[in-house]
Design an enzyme around this catalytic site. Structure first.
Site, PDB file in Angstrom:
ATOM      1  N   ASN A 116       0.887  -1.161   0.000  1.00  0.00           N
ATOM      2  CA  ASN A 116       0.000   0.000   0.000  1.00  0.00           C
ATOM      3  C   ASN A 116       0.927   1.213   0.000  1.00  0.00           C
ATOM      4  O   ASN A 116       1.377   1.673   1.031  1.00  0.00           O
ATOM      5  CB  ASN A 116      -0.917  -0.004   1.214  1.00  0.00           C
ATOM      6  CG  ASN A 116      -1.918  -1.161   1.158  1.00  0.00           C
ATOM      7  OD1 ASN A 116      -2.518  -1.420   0.126  1.00  0.00           O
ATOM      8  ND2 ASN A 116      -2.078  -1.855   2.276  1.00  0.00           N
TER       9      ASN A 116
ATOM     10  N   GLU B 186      -8.091  -3.719  -2.889  1.00  0.00           N
ATOM     11  CA  GLU B 186      -8.335  -3.055  -1.609  1.00  0.00           C
ATOM     12  C   GLU B 186      -8.097  -1.553  -1.676  1.00  0.00           C
ATOM     13  O   GLU B 186      -7.414  -0.976  -0.842  1.00  0.00           O
ATOM     14  CB  GLU B 186      -7.453  -3.682  -0.525  1.00  0.00           C
ATOM     15  CG  GLU B 186      -7.761  -5.151  -0.299  1.00  0.00           C
ATOM     16  CD  GLU B 186      -6.946  -5.762   0.841  1.00  0.00           C
ATOM     17  OE1 GLU B 186      -7.530  -6.587   1.574  1.00  0.00           O
ATOM     18  OE2 GLU B 186      -5.769  -5.419   0.993  1.00  0.00           O
TER      19      GLU B 186
ATOM     20  N   LYS C 144      -0.259 -15.107  -3.150  1.00  0.00           N
ATOM     21  CA  LYS C 144      -0.232 -15.554  -1.757  1.00  0.00           C
ATOM     22  C   LYS C 144      -0.400 -17.065  -1.689  1.00  0.00           C
ATOM     23  O   LYS C 144      -1.017 -17.663  -2.561  1.00  0.00           O
ATOM     24  CB  LYS C 144      -1.334 -14.874  -0.952  1.00  0.00           C
ATOM     25  CG  LYS C 144      -1.089 -13.382  -0.723  1.00  0.00           C
ATOM     26  CD  LYS C 144      -2.122 -12.783   0.222  1.00  0.00           C
ATOM     27  CE  LYS C 144      -1.870 -11.284   0.399  1.00  0.00           C
ATOM     28  NZ  LYS C 144      -2.804 -10.654   1.342  1.00  0.00           N
TER      29      LYS C 144
ATOM     30  N   ASP D   1      -6.251 -15.263   2.757  1.00  0.00           N
ATOM     31  CA  ASP D   1      -5.273 -14.265   3.217  1.00  0.00           C
ATOM     32  C   ASP D   1      -4.438 -14.747   4.394  1.00  0.00           C
ATOM     33  O   ASP D   1      -4.703 -14.370   5.524  1.00  0.00           O
ATOM     34  CB  ASP D   1      -5.999 -12.970   3.604  1.00  0.00           C
ATOM     35  CG  ASP D   1      -5.038 -11.813   3.754  1.00  0.00           C
ATOM     36  OD1 ASP D   1      -3.857 -11.966   3.391  1.00  0.00           O
ATOM     37  OD2 ASP D   1      -5.470 -10.744   4.217  1.00  0.00           O
TER      38      ASP D   1
ATOM     39  N   GLU E 206       0.300 -11.918  11.090  1.00  0.00           N
ATOM     40  CA  GLU E 206      -0.952 -11.154  11.106  1.00  0.00           C
ATOM     41  C   GLU E 206      -2.108 -11.966  11.672  1.00  0.00           C
ATOM     42  O   GLU E 206      -2.895 -11.454  12.468  1.00  0.00           O
ATOM     43  CB  GLU E 206      -1.277 -10.697   9.687  1.00  0.00           C
ATOM     44  CG  GLU E 206      -2.616  -9.978   9.565  1.00  0.00           C
ATOM     45  CD  GLU E 206      -2.891  -9.491   8.147  1.00  0.00           C
ATOM     46  OE1 GLU E 206      -2.030  -9.660   7.274  1.00  0.00           O
ATOM     47  OE2 GLU E 206      -3.986  -8.925   7.926  1.00  0.00           O
TER      48      GLU E 206
ATOM     49  N   HIS F  29     -10.604 -16.980   8.730  1.00  0.00           N
ATOM     50  CA  HIS F  29     -11.001 -15.564   8.684  1.00  0.00           C
ATOM     51  C   HIS F  29     -12.091 -15.237   9.703  1.00  0.00           C
ATOM     52  O   HIS F  29     -13.048 -14.519   9.414  1.00  0.00           O
ATOM     53  CB  HIS F  29     -11.485 -15.216   7.268  1.00  0.00           C
ATOM     54  CG  HIS F  29     -11.228 -13.773   6.889  1.00  0.00           C
ATOM     55  ND1 HIS F  29     -11.934 -12.725   7.402  1.00  0.00           N
ATOM     56  CD2 HIS F  29     -10.319 -13.214   6.060  1.00  0.00           C
ATOM     57  CE1 HIS F  29     -11.497 -11.588   6.884  1.00  0.00           C
ATOM     58  NE2 HIS F  29     -10.502 -11.855   6.074  1.00  0.00           N
TER      59      HIS F  29
END
Lengths: 714, 714
Positions: free
Chosen positions: A220, A301, A370, A375, A403, A531
Site C-alpha cells: 500500500n 483493496e 499468496k 489471506d 498477522e 477468517h
C-alpha cells in the site's frame, strides 16, 4: 543482611557484556564460544590460515565476517594451523592445482562448493562470483555453529529460486502495516547521512540465509518514494546492501504520475505515462545500477490500477516491465485482488481475473501469489492459481509476520506451514507437481523464478519481538534457497545455531517447533475454519462480526454457522471454488468423506451432528480441537521450563512471559469461539472441554483499538 | 589479496562484546573498566567489602547495582580490601559507633550522606530511607565513574525540588508526539505479561540522576488509559519502578467521564463527576498504592476542560485534587493555554488566565508552567508567571525532546538553556529572586515543589537517538535535583562518565557543549526571533508561513518583518506583554538600547538599519548571527574529529554523521531565513555571509510530510 564478597564474577561478566547477544540482536550470526577444545582447535586450524582471493567489497565483507566468527568462537592465535588451510576464491582464480578439482560449471552465479582436498588438509570454498563465495563462507560458518564435523566436506549448494526477497510493509512514517516487532528499521528522516549499524547487520543476516532482495516499502504504497529526495536515501541503503548481494526494490504506486503532479492520467497505454515511468526508471538506475525493480499492488483493496482506464493487469504490468527491462529489472505484480462489486466467493476471484492472461505477461514479470486464496490464514489449501498458469512465472508470497497467527507474542514455527504448501500436489503437470516445482520453475521450465516473505522485522532489540520469530525469518530464507528442505531440519539447524546443539535441548524443542503450527490452527481455526478474527487489527477472535461494509470482510461470511451446521460449501453445490483445482483434487475434495479433515470446513457446510472419522460429531471435534490447542500451549510451556539450562537468561524469561500471553489468548480464542458457535449447535461441550470463563457478551464486548499493526492511513 | 593471521583479537573482542555498550544502551550506568591500577585497587578495596543493612526491594536494587559496577569496573576478588569497608544503611540502623557520627536529621526522605570515617578506612552511605541509600550509592558510583578521589569523602546531598518527573508524550499506539528517538518504550500491547528489561534499566538510569516520577502518557490524552485494562498494565510498570523510588503518573483527559460512557457531563462541580473521578482514583490506588497523580492539559489546543461548563482552572484542578488527596496524590495542571478567540498576544494569555487565581488552588496542585510564554523555543525570556504567583506552587516544564532545536539530529546541550532560565531574576521577592528560587519554593516557602522534563526517550538502541541527547536527559535530572548547579559542571560530569576523563577530551568537549546552545540560537532564531519554523512538524525554517487558521500559529505573526523592520513590539506601544514582568525588568526592557540583545526582537520591532552595540545595522547583525551559527557547527565538527581516540567507534561515527546533518540544516536555516528577510530589508548580505545556494522559491517549496514527531491523531 551482610554481603559476602561477590563470587560469581564470571557469570556477571557474561551478563554485562552480552546484553546485546542476550537480547538476540545478533540473530543467527552470534558466533558463540566453542566449548569443546578438540572441535575448537580443528575449526581454528582452518580459520587461522586463510587465503582469500579477490578484491571487492564482497571480499571485504567475507573477511569481516570471518574475523567476527574467529573472535566470537574465541579462537586464539596460538591455536596452531599445522598444514590446515582455508582457501576462498572463485573457480577461475584458484591456483591451477586446485582448479581442476573444483567444478563450478553448473553452479550459476550464486552456487558454491565447499570441498576438502589435499588429504583433507585444505578446505576450498569456490563458486563463480564473489557473492557465491560469501554464501559459501556463511555455509561453512553454519557448519561450525552447529559443531558439525568438517573433516571431509563435499558440499555443493545452489539456490533453486532466483529472486528470494523480503517484502517490508513499511510506511514512510515508520509505522509497519501488520508489524508486530516495533516500527520500521528504515529511518528515512535521517538517511542518507545517518547509516545505522543495523543496516549492515540486516544485510549480513539476510545474506547468511541466501536472501538476495528486499522490497523496502509497503505494497500500500506512497508515490513520494519515487522522488529524488527519497531515491537518494534508497541509494544509501543499496550501497550498504550491495556487498552482500542484496538488491533493493520499491513498491510503485500505480497513480504516481498523477500524484506527483506531472500527468492527469495513469493509463498504462498512454504514451506520456509510459514515458513518465521510463524516466523514473532511468533516474533510479542512474543512482542505483543494480536496482531490482518494482512490486505492485494494483486494483486491490482501494489501490489504484489499470482497471480505472479499462486496461488489464497485463497492460499495467507490461508497461512497467518495459520501463525497467533495459536494466534487467523486474516487476512483481500481485495477484491478491478481489473486486468490490463481484459477489462471487472471494477465494475464486484472483484465479478468475488472472487465468485468462496466462502467457501474456512480459518476460520480466513475476505474478506474486499468496500461498492461499484468502489471506495468510493459520491454514489454507494452496492457491489454485499455482496449478493453473503454466505459462506464467508465479512468485510465492508467504507472510512471515504473524498477522493471523498471534502477532509476535505467539510461538509458531512457520516453516512447517510453508512446507505444507510447497509440498501440496497441484497436478498441473501430472502427479508429483507440487507447488515447489511450480515456484522453482521445474514444472514448465520457467526462466524467471521468485519467492517473497512479508517481513516480521522491526525496531525491537532482537528484530522480531518474539525470540522465536527469528526462526521464521531464518526458515523463510532457507526454504527460499531450497523449497524442498524439511522443516524439521530447518528447526534443528536454527535451534543448534541459536541456542545449543545438546540432544536434550534439540530433540524436545524440535518437536515443540513442529507442533506449534498445529497448535495455533487448533486454538484459532481448526478443521478448515478461516477468517474469523476480530476486525481491522485481526487481534483475537471475532466470529460474530457481521456488520462490515462488504460481505467478504465479515467472519460470518466465511464460517456460515447456523443451526443447520457450519462451513463454506465450495463444491459444485456451493461456490464451486473447488473446480479451480485439478481434477484429482476436485474429485477427492468434492465429498466430505474424502476431504482431508484439516480442510473440511473450507470446502463443506456440514451439520453439527456430522460424524467424523473418529466417530465423534463435528461439534465435538471442533470443541476438542480448540481444547487440544490450549493443551498444546500448556505442553509448550512445560517443555520450555525444562530448557532453562540451555538458554540465556533474558531470552528464557522473555519466552516464558510470551508463552503466558499465548496461553491466555489460546483460551480466549477457545472460549469465545465455542461460546459463539454453541448458540447454533445447541450442543453440550464434550468431556474434557471446560465451560468458557465468561459469557458470549463479554467476549463480544472486548475492544482493542490500539492493537499493533494497523496502518494509520486507513 | 592474502590474509595474514589475524592479529587484532583484543580490539575485535571489544567490538563483538560491547556492541550494546557501543550503542550507548547503558547510558550513564556503563561502568567502564578502570585502567589506573592504583585507583582501581583503592575503589575495589571498598566495593569488595560491603555491609548493606536492610531488607527491601530497594536494598536488593542497591545490591544489584553494586554487582554491576564491580563487574564493569573489572574489580577482582583478589583485589584486597585490607581494612577498607563500605557500609550502607539508614541512619537509625547504623551500628551505634557510627550512628553518632552521621547526622541525617535535615536530609528529609531522599537526602544522603557519604562520609569517610575510622581513619578514612570506612565509607558510610546513609540517609533516612532505603531510596536515600540508593541515591547515595549512585552518588558514590558517580564519583568512581569520574575517577575522583574518594579518600576523604564528606558529601551531603538533598534534592531541592520534591517532584522531579519526566513527561512522556507517548500515545497508546506507541507513537510519540514530538518524539525523535523512535517510538514509545511502553509496549502496552504486551503488558502486563511481558516485562521488558528496558523498563528496569529505565528506572535505574532515572534513579541514578534523582528523577522520582514519570508521567507515562501524552498530555494530549486518551481516556482509555484510565480503564482497568490499562491500569493493570500501568501497575506492572509501577512495580518495576517502585524499588527505584519512581512514582508513576498518568494524564487525565478532562472529558473522560463522558468518553468512557458513564456520564453526560464532565462539569467539575457536578457531584456525579466528582464521584466518578473519586472512583477512578480509588480504583487506581487500590492497584498502585504509590500512584503519583494526574497531569492535565485542559482547555488548550482543543483539549477538553472546565471552560465548556463555565468553570475555571481552579474548579477543574481542585476537583481532581480532591479525588487523589486521600492518597497523597497530586495534580499537575498545565498553564500552557491560549484562547482560540482571544486576539491578544499569545505570550500574554497564560498569565492573564492564571494570575487571578493565585492562592486559590488546593494544596496538592502544582501549576505546571513552560519555561517561556510561547513554546520551548531555542531561546525565550522566562515565563512572566514565574514572577507573579507568590501563593501558588509553580512547577517548571522544560522540554528535553528537541521539538524546536533540530530534533534528535542536532547536538545541543540543553542544560545551558535550563540554567539560563533558572538564573533569571524575577524580582518577585525583591532582587535575587531567580526562577530557581520560585521553583524550589525558597521564595514563598512553598510546601509543594516540582519540575518536569518532556522526555527525549524512545526505542532507539541508545534511547535518545543522538548520543549527546543522553546528556540532556542526564542534565535535566541533575538540575531537577539541584537547580543551582552550573551547566558546565554537568557537562564535565557527563563527559567524564560517558567517554573519558582525560583533560584533552573534557576541556574542548565541555566548551563544545556549552557553545552548542548558542549555535542553534544563532542558526535558527538569533536576537530574539522565535517561532519561525515550518508548520506542524516544526522541521526546518518556515518564516514565510502566513496561511494557517489562527493568526498566532503563523510565523509572520511572530517576526512581523516588513520593509520598516522586524520584531514583535511587546512594550507599551505594542502588546505590552512586557508589563507582565516586574518593574525592574519592564523598565530595562522597554527601551531597545537597554534590552539584552539576545531578547531584542522578542520585545521590539526595529528598523533594518537600527544600529546595534557593535556599530553594525540590525540587518547585518541578523545575517552575521546566522553565519556564526553555521561556523559554530563547523567548529564542532573540527573539534569532534580530534576526539576519535577518546570515543568508541560506533558513537564516534554516529556523531560525525549527525554533525553532517546538523551542518546541512544550519545552512538551510541561514539561507532560507536570510532569503526571506532580504525581501524586506532590501539590503546586501554583509561580508562573510555567502549568498544562499538556492532562491527563496526553492526553500518555500520544500515539503517534508514524514518528518517525525507528528501526532497521528491530528
Amino acid at each position: 543482611m551482610k554481603l559476602k564478597k561477590f563470587i560469581s564474577l564470571a557469570l556477571l561478566s557474561l551478563f554485562v557484556f552480552n546484553i546485546q547477544a542476550q537480547e538476540g540482536y545478533e540473530l543467527w550470526l552470534d558466533y558463540k564460544k566453542i566449548q569443546d577444545t578438540t572441535v575448537k582447535k580443528k575449526y581454528a586450524s582452518f580459520l587461522n590460515n586463510i587465503e582469500l582471493i579477490g578484491n571487492s567489497s564482497t571480499i571485504q565483507a567475507i573477511k569481516d565476517e570471518l574475523q567476527l566468527a574467529r573472535t566470537g568462537f574465541e579462537f586464539e592465535n596460538s591455536d596452531p594451523s599445522g598444514n590446515s588451510k582455508l582457501i576462498i576464491g572463485i573457480q577461475s582464480n584458484l591456483p591451477s592445482s586446485l582448479k581442476s578439482q573444483i567444478d563450478t560449471e553448473n553452479l550459476g552465479n550464486e552456487g558454491y562448493t565447499i570441498t576438502s582436498l589435499n588429504n583433507k588438509e585444505t578446505i576450498v570454498i569456490s563458486g563463480n562470483s564473489d557473492v557465491a563465495l560469501l554464501y559459501g563462507t556463511f555455509g561453512l560458518l553454519r557448519e561450525m555453529q552447529q559443531k558439525n564435523d568438517i573433516s571431509n566436506l563435499n558440499i555443493e549448494e545452489k539456490p533453486k529460486i532466483q529472486k528470494r526477497v523480503l517484502n517490508h510493509w513499511d510506511n514512510l512514517d515508520r509505522t509497519v502495516e501488520r508489524g508486530y516487532a516495533g516500527f520500521s528499521i528504515w529511518d528515512w528522516h535521517l538517511l542518507p547521512e545517518l547509516i545505522k549499524p543495523e543496516y549492515k547487520d540486516y544485510a549480513r543476516a539476510n545474506a547468511a540465509i541466501g536472501i538476495n532482495g528486499t522490497v523496502l516499502t509497503n505494497v500500500n504504497s506512497n508515490a513520494l518514494i519515487l522522488t529524488p529526495h527519497y531515491i537518494e536515501k534508497v541509494k544509501a541503503l543499496a550501497e550498504v546492501f550491495r556487498p552482500y548481494g542484496i538488491q533493493v526494490y520499491l513498491t510503485a504506486r500505480f497513480s504516481a504520475p498523477i500524484e506527483l503532479g506531472d500527468l492527469d492520467t495513469a493509463d498504462p497505454l498512454d504514451e506520456d505515462v509510459k514515458k513518465w515511468w521510463k524516466n523514473i526508471a532511468d533516474e533510479i538506475y542512474s543512482e542505483i545500477p543494480d536496482f531490482g525493480g518494482f512490486l505492485v499492488k494494483a486494483d486491490s483493496e482501494g489501490q489504484p490500477g489499470p482497471f480505472q482506464y479499462d486496461r488489464t493487469h497485463v497492460d499495467g504490468a507490461n508497461m512497467l516491465a518495459e520501463a525497467v527491462a533495459p536494466y534487467d529489472g523486474i516487476i512483481m505484480w500481485r495477484a491478491f485482488v478481489y473486486s468490490e462489486e463481484d459477489p462471487d466467493d472471494r477465494a475464486k476471484q484472483a484465479y478468475d481475473q488472472f487465468i485468462p492472461y496466462d502467457g501474456k505477461f512480459a518476460d520480466n514479470v513475476l505474478v506474486q501469489v499468496k500461498n492461499g486464496a484468502i489471506d495468510f490464514q493459520p491454514r489454507e489449501p494452496f492457491h489454485p492459481m499455482f496449478g493453473a498458469m503454466p505459462d506464467t512465472p508465479l512468485m510465492m508470497e508467504f507472510q512471515i509476520t504473524q498477522e493471523y497467527l498471534g502477532f509476535s507474542s505467539h510461538l509458531v514455527f512457520l516453516p512447517k506451514l510453508y512446507e505444507e504448501v510447497l509440498d501440496e500436489d497441484t497436478f498441473s503437470d501430472g502427479e508429483n507437481s507440487p507447488v515447489a516445482k511450480v515456484i522453482d520453475g521445474t514444472n514448465s521450465n520457467k526462466k524467471l523464478t521468485g519467492i517473497a516473505g512479508v517481513a516480521n522485522i522491526g525496531t525491537e532489540k532482537n528484530w522480531t519481538g518474539h525470540p522465536f520469530g527469528q526462526a521464521n525469518w531464518y526458515g523463510f530464507g532457507r526454504l527460499a534457497w531450497d523449497p524442498y528442505m524439511d522443516s524439521k531440519d530447518i528447526a534443528k539447524e536454527w535451534l543448534k545455531i541459536n541456542f545449543s546443539n545438546e540432544e536434550n535441548f534439540v530433540k524436545p524443542m524440535t518437536d515443540l517447533l513442529i507442533e506449534s503450527r498445529e497448535a495455533v490452527v487448533n486454538y484459532m481455526t481448526p478443521l478448515g475454519l478461516h477468517h474469523i478474527m476480530a476486525t481491522s487489527h485481526h487481534y483475537g477472535p471475532g466470529p460474530w462480526v457481521d456488520d462490515l461494509g462488504r460481505p467478504e470482510w465479515n467472519p460470518v461470511y466465511y464460517h456460515k454457522a447456523d443451526k443447520n451446521g457450519i462451513g463454506f460449501d465450495r463444491t459444485s453445490s456451493g461456490s464451486d471454488a473447488l473446480s479451480q483445482y485439478a481434477k484429482p483434487i476436485e474429485e477427492k475434495y468434492s465429498s466430505p468423506e474424502t476431504t482431508p479433515e484439516k480442510y473440511l470446513l473450507w470446502f463443506h457446510h456440514l451439520a453439527w451432528e456430522y460424524e467424523m472419522k473418529n466417530g465423534k460429531t463435528l461439534w465435538d471435534n471442533i470443541a476438542l480441537h480448540y481444547q487440544t490447542g490450549v493443551e498444546q500451549v500448556e505442553e509448550m510451556q512445560a517443555t520450555w521450563e525444562e530448557m532453562e539450562p540451555y538458554v540465556n537468561e533474558r531470552e528464557f524469561e522473555k519466552t516464558s512471559m510470551l508463552l503466558e500471553i499465548q496461553l491466555k489468548e489460546a483460551k480466549w480464542w477457545r472460549d469465545a469461539c465455542l461460546s459463539y458457535f454453541q448458540q447454533f449447535s445447541n450442543m453440550e461441550l464434550p468431556e474434557g472441554v471446560p465451560e468458557p470463563e465468561h459469557n458470549l457478551e463479554y467476549y463480544k464486548s472486548i475492544e482493542r483499538p490500539f492493537a499493533p499493526g494497523i496502518n494509520p492511513s486507513w
